[in-house]
Enzyme design. Structure first.
Site, PDB file in Angstrom:
ATOM      1  N   ASP A  85      33.807  79.931  44.648  1.00 17.59           N
ATOM      2  CA  ASP A  85      32.482  79.958  43.706  1.00 17.59           C
ATOM      3  C   ASP A  85      31.664  81.205  44.404  1.00 17.59           C
ATOM      4  O   ASP A  85      31.344  81.185  45.413  1.00 17.59           O
ATOM      5  CB  ASP A  85      31.662  78.521  44.107  1.00 17.59           C
ATOM      6  N   THR A 118      29.096  82.717  38.091  1.00 22.58           N
ATOM      7  CA  THR A 118      28.558  83.555  39.155  1.00 22.58           C
ATOM      8  C   THR A 118      29.236  84.687  40.027  1.00 22.58           C
ATOM      9  O   THR A 118      28.746  85.514  40.482  1.00 22.58           O
ATOM     10  CB  THR A 118      28.109  82.488  40.346  1.00 22.58           C
ATOM     11  N   THR A 119      30.428  84.644  39.570  1.00 24.46           N
ATOM     12  CA  THR A 119      31.545  85.688  40.222  1.00 24.46           C
ATOM     13  C   THR A 119      31.280  86.634  39.195  1.00 24.46           C
ATOM     14  O   THR A 119      31.152  88.044  39.467  1.00 24.46           O
ATOM     15  CB  THR A 119      32.707  85.248  40.318  1.00 24.46           C
ATOM     16  N   ASP A 412      30.254  72.961  38.647  1.00 14.22           N
ATOM     17  CA  ASP A 412      30.303  74.103  37.756  1.00 14.22           C
ATOM     18  C   ASP A 412      30.735  73.195  36.570  1.00 14.22           C
ATOM     19  O   ASP A 412      30.313  73.746  35.274  1.00 14.22           O
ATOM     20  CB  ASP A 412      31.517  74.874  38.341  1.00 14.22           C
TER      21      ASP A 412
HETATM   22  N1  LIG Z   1      43.581  79.874  32.299  1.00  8.82           N
HETATM   23  C1  LIG Z   1      42.921  81.213  32.048  1.00  8.82           C
HETATM   24  N2  LIG Z   1      43.549  82.276  31.432  1.00  8.82           N
HETATM   25  C2  LIG Z   1      42.786  83.441  31.752  1.00  8.82           C
HETATM   26  N3  LIG Z   1      41.373  83.512  31.937  1.00  8.82           N
HETATM   27  C3  LIG Z   1      40.747  82.407  32.355  1.00  8.82           C
HETATM   28  C4  LIG Z   1      41.647  81.215  32.520  1.00  8.82           C
HETATM   29  N4  LIG Z   1      40.625  80.445  33.109  1.00  8.82           N
HETATM   30  C5  LIG Z   1      39.619  80.981  33.400  1.00  8.82           C
HETATM   31  N5  LIG Z   1      39.759  82.215  33.022  1.00  8.82           N
HETATM   32  C6  LIG Z   1      38.696  83.381  32.888  1.00  8.82           C
HETATM   33  O1  LIG Z   1      38.413  83.492  34.295  1.00  8.82           O
HETATM   34  C7  LIG Z   1      36.846  83.888  34.414  1.00  8.82           C
HETATM   35  C8  LIG Z   1      36.338  82.846  35.269  1.00  8.82           C
HETATM   36  O2  LIG Z   1      36.622  83.012  36.800  1.00  8.82           O
HETATM   37  P1  LIG Z   1      35.821  82.317  37.673  1.00  8.82           P
HETATM   38  O3  LIG Z   1      35.628  80.856  37.353  1.00  8.82           O
HETATM   39  O4  LIG Z   1      36.541  82.521  39.039  1.00  8.82           O
HETATM   40  O5  LIG Z   1      34.793  83.069  38.024  1.00  8.82           O
HETATM   41  P2  LIG Z   1      33.065  82.855  37.455  1.00  8.82           P
HETATM   42  O6  LIG Z   1      33.284  81.573  36.329  1.00  8.82           O
HETATM   43  O7  LIG Z   1      32.468  84.036  36.895  1.00  8.82           O
HETATM   44  O8  LIG Z   1      32.488  82.316  38.402  1.00  8.82           O
HETATM   45  P3  LIG Z   1      32.113  80.856  39.257  1.00  8.82           P
HETATM   46  O9  LIG Z   1      33.223  80.076  38.724  1.00  8.82           O
HETATM   47  O10 LIG Z   1      32.801  81.256  40.712  1.00  8.82           O
HETATM   48  O11 LIG Z   1      30.840  80.388  39.242  1.00  8.82           O
HETATM   49  C9  LIG Z   1      36.328  83.933  33.065  1.00  8.82           C
HETATM   50  O12 LIG Z   1      36.387  85.094  32.514  1.00  8.82           O
HETATM   51  C10 LIG Z   1      37.443  83.038  32.305  1.00  8.82           C
HETATM   52  O13 LIG Z   1      37.750  83.476  30.895  1.00  8.82           O
HETATM   53 MG   LIG Z   2      33.936  79.539  36.851  1.00  9.88          MG
END
Ligand SMILES: Nc1ncnc2c1ncn2[C@@H]1O[C@H](COP(=O)(O)OP(=O)(O)OP(=O)(O)O)[C@@H](O)[C@H]1O
Ligand SMILES: [Mg+2]
Length: 561
Positions: A85, A118-119, A412
C-alpha cells in the site's frame, strides 16, 4: 552552494543591495523536484538536503499493479511491516526533505479522498515533476508550467468523466469486480474471492443504497484475531470481542445488553483495628455488591459489558461470583473507544450510575455466545436489530504481518466501494484510462498555441507513466507495450489495457479489471496540485535546531557567572 554575497548596506553610500542570486530559485526548484523524485542531482550541494533522504516516487514505483513488488519496512523499534500500500510505505519511510514530505502528504490526501490509488498518485506526481524539469530547462517560467498543468488537470477530469460508465449500487457484479481489482495488487490477492464480497456486503449493510452519498467507515468495525487463515475471515451482523467472558453463561439467547462504566468494587480504603470490625466490613461489602448485582438483574440485563479500567480492576472477584450466580454473562476490559460502537450497534446507552440501570437503556440481541477459535475464545453478539446500521468484520490470519496487511487491503476495498457510493461511475483499469487520457489531451493540445501547447503535451506524456510502470512491473517491454497501447487507443479501442496475466494487450473489461472513476480523477487532481505547490517554491528557510541549542547553552553559562 556558495552563499549569496550580501553587500554591506552601510557601504556604497547607504544604498540597498541590488544583488540577487538568480540561480538560487532555479536550484531550489531543481532540488525539490529531485528530492521528490528521489535522486540527488549533480551540481546541487547537499545544503538543501537532509542527512537522510529516501528515493520517494521511484522507490514506490515498483509496487504498482498486480505484479508489483511488496516492501518490507523495519521501524525504529524493530517492528516489521510487509505491505504494497503506497500510503503505508510512505508513512513508514523516514523522509526528511521538506519537498519529499509533500509527496507523503499527497499520498495521505489520496488515502483520505479515495482510499485507493495511493501508489498511482505518487507515481503520477513523480512523472509530472520529471516533465517540469525538462520544461524548466527549455526556459519556460514555472508559473506558466503550473497554470498550464492546472488547466490540463481540469481537462482530464472532463475526459475521464466522458469515458466512464455509470454504475448502480444494485449491480453487485460490478461492485465485486472493482473490489477485486483493488485487492489484486495486494499481498492477499489470492484471497480476493473471500474479501471482495465481504467488502461489498459490509458497505451495503451500513448504508441506504437509494439515498446514500457517502459511507462512514467507522460503522464497519474491523476486528483482527490471530489464528486460522484469511479464508476464515467473516462478516458479522453484530459485534465481536476478542476477549473471553469473565463468568456467567457462555451462550444466551434473547440477550439484554448493558454496557457499563461502573466500578463494582468498594472505592475507599477502610482501616480496621479488630476482627469484629473486619467481619462487619466484609459483610457490608458483600451486601453492597449483592445489591448492585440484584439491581442489574432486576433491570433485565443478562449480558454486562464492562469498560476497561486502567487504575484498578473494574470488577471484583466477588462481584463476578454473584453475577455468575445470577446467570449474567460478563465481558470485561471493553475498550473505551468501542463503547460508542457497541451503543450504536445494540441500541443501548452507556450506563455510568446504578440509577440509570433501567430496561430502556439496555440493548438487545438474538444471540450472545462465546466461541472457541484456535487456542483462544471470542465473544460474538449477533442478531442485533440493525439499529444503528453497523457491521463487524472479523479478520483471521496465521501471523501478525499477514493480518495487518489483510486489514489494510480490506480498507482499500471498502474505500473503493465507498468511492462508488460517492460517485457512481466506473472506468477500465490496466493503464487504459491513462492512455486514452494522454491521447485525448494530445489531440486537445493541437488546438492550443505557444507555451501552453508544450506544457499540455508534456502533461499528456507524463500520464503514460502508469501503463509504462504496469508493463515494466509485469516483466513486459514497457516501450513496446506503451506504443502498441497508444496505437490500439488511436484506432478507437478505448478499453484496451495491459493484461498482466496473459502478458499482452487485450480489452481489459473482458478481464473484469474495473476501478472507480473517483480514484483516477482524485489522483490526477491531487498530483497536479502538489506539482503546482512545488513549482511555486523558490526558497527554503530552515530552522536550525543546532544553532538554537548552542545559543541556549551560552545563555545558561552567562547566567551562572
Ligand atoms: N488485473 C489487472 N490487470 C492490469 N492492471 C491492473 C490489474 N489490477 C489492477 N491493475 C492496475 O493496477 C493499478 C493499481 O495498482 P496498485 O493497487 O498497486 O496501486 P494503487 O491502487 O495506486 O495504490 P494502493 O493500492 O497502494 O493504494 C491500477 O492502475 C489498476 O488499473
Ligand atoms: Mg490499489
Amino acid at each position: 552552494m556558495p552563499a549569496p554575497k550580501a553587500a554591506n548596506p552601510k557601504s556604497g553610500g547607504g544604498k540597498r543591495s541590488e544583488y540577487q542570486d538568480k540561480e538560487k530559485p532555479a536550484q531550489i526548484r531543481r532540488s525539490n523536484i529531485t528530492a521528490a523524485k528521489g535522486k540527488i542531482p549533480t551540481g546541487v550541494t547537499q545544503e538543501y538536503f537532509s542527512v537522510f533522504l529516501i528515493a520517494v516516487a521511484d522507490a514506490i514505483r515498483t509496487s504498482l499493479g498486480p505484479r508489483g513488488m511488496d516492501k518490507m519496512i523495519q521501524a525504529g523499534n524493530g517492528d516489521v511491516t510487509i505491505t504494497n500500500d503506497g500510503a503505508t510505505i510512505l508513512k513508514q519511510m523516514q523522509v526528511l526533505h521538506p519537498a519529499a514530505k509533500m509527496l507523503v502528504e499527497l499520498s495521505k490526501a489520496q488515502d483520505v479522498e479515495a482510499g485507493d490509488g495511493t501508489t498511482s498518485v505518487v507515481v503520477i506526481c513523480g512523472s509530472l515533476l520529471d516533465a517540469c524539469t525538462s520544461l524548466l530547462e527549455k526556459g519556460i517560467h514555472p508559473t506558466s508550467i503550473s497554470e498550464a498543468f492546472q488547466k490540463a488537470a481540469a481537462k482530464s477530469m472532463e475526459i475521464i468523466e466522458g469515458i466512464s460508465t455509470p454504475v448502480e449500487l444494485s449491480d453487485r457484479e460490478s461492485l465485486l469486480q472493482s473490489a477485486s481489482t483493488s485487492l489484486n495488487s495486494k499481498v492477499v490477492s489470492q484471497n480476493s474471492g473471500t474479501l471482495s464480497p465481504i467488502a461489498v456486503d459490509a458497505v451495503l449493510k451500513v448504508i441506504n443504497p437509494a439515498t446514500a452519498t457517502n459511507v462512514d467507515l467507522n460503522d464497519i468495525k474491523i476486528v483482527k484475531k490471530l489464528g486460522g487463515t484469511i479464508e476464515d475471515t467473516e462478516l458479522i451482523d453484530g459485534l465481536v470481542f476478542t476477549q473471553k467472558t469473565s463468568g456467567g453463561p457462555s451462550r444466551l439467547e434473547k440477550a439484554k445488553i448493558g454496557p457499563t462504566l461502573l466500578n463494582a468494587v468498594m472505592e475507599n480504603n477502610v482501616v480496621v483495628s479488630d476482627y469484629t470490625q473486619m467481619d462487619r466490613v466484609l459483610r457490608e461489602e458483600r451486601q453492597y455488591i449483592l445489591d448492585i448485582v440484584k439491581k442489574i438483574k432486576k433491570a433485565g440485563c443478562n449480558v454486562l459489558l464492562i469498560q476497561k479500567s486502567i487504575l484498578r480492576d473494574a470488577v471484583s472477584d466477588l462481584a463476578l461470583h454473584f453475577l455468575a450466580k445470577m446467570k449474567i454473562m460478563v465481558v470485561k476490559d471493553v475498550e473505551r473507544e468501542d463503547i460508542e460502537f457497541v451503543c450504536k450497534s445494540t441500541g443501548c446507552r452507556p450506563i455510568a450510575s446504578l440509577d440509570h440501570f433501567l430496561p430502556e437503556n439496555l440493548g438487545s440481541a438474538e444471540l450472545v455466545e462465546e466461541i472457541q477459535t484456535g487456542t483462544s475464545k471470542i465473544v460474538k453478539i449477533t442478531g442485533v436489530a440493525n439499529v444503528g446500521r453497523t457491521v463487524t468484520v472479523l479478520i483471521r490470519g496465521s501471523n501478525k504481518l499477514v493480518l495487518e496487511e489483510a486489514d489494510r487491503s480490506l480498507h482499500d476495498a471498502l474505500c473503493v466501494i465507498r468511492c462508488l457510493v460517492k460517485k457512481r461511475a466506473l472506468i477500465a483499469g490496466g493503464g487504459a484510462p491513462e492512455t486514452e487520457l494522454s491521447l485525448r489531451l494530445m489531440e486537445y493540445a493541437n488546438t492550443l498555441t505557444g507555451m501552453e501547447q508544450y506544457c499540455f503535451r508534456a502533461f499528456a506524456e507524463a500520464l503514460e507513466v502508469i501503463p509504462f510502470t504496469l508493463a515494466e512491473n509485469a516483466g513486459l517491454n514497457p516501450i513496446a507495450t506503451v506504443t502498441e497501447l497508444r496505437n490500439r487507443h488511436a484506432q478507437g479501442e478505448k478499453t484496451a489495457g495491459i493484461n498482466v496475466r496473459k502478458g499482452c494487450i487485450t480489452n481489459i473489461l473482458e478481464e473484469n479489471v474495473v476501478q472507480p472513476m473517483l480514484v483516477s480523477t482524485s489522483a490526477i487532481h491531487l498530483a497536479s496540485e502538489t506539482v503546482k505547490s512545488i513549482m511555486k517554491i523558490d526558497d527554503i528557510n530552515k530552522f536550525d535546531r543546532y544553532s538554537f541549542s548552542v545559543s541556549f547553552q551560552i545563555k545558561d553559562i552567562v547566567k551562572v557567572r
